[in-house]
Design a protein around this motif. Structure first.
Motif, PDB file in Angstrom:
ATOM      1  N   GLU A 161       0.822  -1.206   0.000  1.00  0.00           N
ATOM      2  CA  GLU A 161       0.000   0.000   0.000  1.00  0.00           C
ATOM      3  C   GLU A 161       0.862   1.264   0.000  1.00  0.00           C
ATOM      4  O   GLU A 161       0.548   2.238  -0.691  1.00  0.00           O
TER       5      GLU A 161
ATOM      6  N   PHE B  52       2.252   1.767  -3.457  1.00  0.00           N
ATOM      7  CA  PHE B  52       1.193   2.279  -4.318  1.00  0.00           C
ATOM      8  C   PHE B  52       1.080   3.796  -4.166  1.00  0.00           C
ATOM      9  O   PHE B  52       1.009   4.546  -5.157  1.00  0.00           O
TER      10      PHE B  52
ATOM     11  N   LEU C  33      -7.265   1.267  -3.286  1.00  0.00           N
ATOM     12  CA  LEU C  33      -6.561   0.102  -2.745  1.00  0.00           C
ATOM     13  C   LEU C  33      -7.542  -0.955  -2.216  1.00  0.00           C
ATOM     14  O   LEU C  33      -7.121  -2.036  -1.800  1.00  0.00           O
TER      15      LEU C  33
END
Length: 279
Positions: free
Chosen positions: A232, A235, A257
């Motif tokens: 995450e 990202f 996400l």
């Protein structure tokens, strides 16, 4: 009380005496209260042994802090969180750009600048009124690696070529900066100071180093979060979200996400508290 001196091994391989005061100070900086700090100190102190690594001590204190409150652990892991910007170091350049932006500068990252002799790609160019900073970022992805004198030597040469061109164009005020997430060697500081460069490292200048600026501005990197996974975080970094404060404004990325509303609320609440702790 420790009956005899305990030798701990630093990431550089150097062995030094364990300092209870240093550990205590770092725990207090996390925002933990006196009772929590004392409790953690007692546990860590009882688990010390000759030759223990500073990394092992850190990991134990971090785990104990996380049990107390995740936001304490986030602040405590600040230095390691910046190492997580690797391996390219480009997120670190964006992070420094944000630090300068929140200090009142107009900033650009990865700028091609003409020098008198050749063109240079400057990591961050920051401007405020008639003052322009040319900032080079030296990122290290592992502990124990410091910036030696070769770094400011090289950057000073590039900066001189740039200002030779800017003087021709009539620029009023320029500064050359070298920023690192680790530390400068003594020679690097001496040369940089003599050459008129501004040096900024994890703890230099004293009381105004990178860690001090992050704390005072509340500009914690997104990688400090203990509630986000590595995937995450990557990202978010890939979408130029390098600050916790940015995520508060761009929370829709958490929806991308696939994070549940309950977990999303917890993450944002944690980050909000973290940013507010330092004002």
């Amino acid at each position: 009380m420790i009956k005899k001196s305990i030798q701990v091994k630093k990431s550089s391989g150097e062995k030094v005496d364990f300092s209870l005061d240093k550990l205590k100070a770092s725990l207090h900086r996390s925002g933990a209260g006196e009772n929590d700090v004392s409790h953690i100190l007692n546990i860590v102190r009882d688990e010390l042994y000759q030759g223990i690594s500073t990394n092992e001590i850190y990991n134990r204190a971090f785990a104990l802090l996380k049990k107390k409150k995740s936001v304490f652990a986030s602040k405590y892991k600040l230095k390691k969180a910046i190492y997580e910007f690797g391996p390219t170091g480009f997120p670190f350049e964006k992070f420094i750009g944000q630090v300068l932006k929140h200090s009142g500068y107009d900033t650009e990252v990865g700028v091609l600048v003409d020098g008198k002799c050749v063109q240079h790609e400057v990591d961050v160019v920051a401007s405020k009124e008639n003052r322009t900073l040319y900032v080079e970022c030296k990122f290290h992805g592992e502990e124990g690696r410091n910036c030696n004198v070769k770094v400011p030597l090289y950057i000073h040469a590039r900066y001189r070529d740039i200002i030779a061109e800017t003087k021709i164009k009539g620029a009023l005020s320029t500064e050359g900066w070298v920023v690192t997430n680790t530390r400068f060697t003594k020679d690097a500081i001496e040369y940089g100071t003599c050459a008129g460069l501004t040096l900024l490292s994890w703890d230099y200048p004293k009381n105004n180093g990178l860690k001090d600026r992050i704390d005072s501005l509340g500009l914690y990197p997104i990688t400090v979060s203990t509630l986000l996974t590595k995937r995450e975080k990557n990202f978010l970094l890939g979408r130029d979200v390098v600050l916790c404060k940015q995520l508060l404004g761009d929370s829709f990325y958490l929806d991308h996400l696939g994070i549940s509303e309950t977990r999303k609320s917890k993450i944002l609440k944690d980050i909000q508290f973290l940013c507010n702790v330092s004002g």
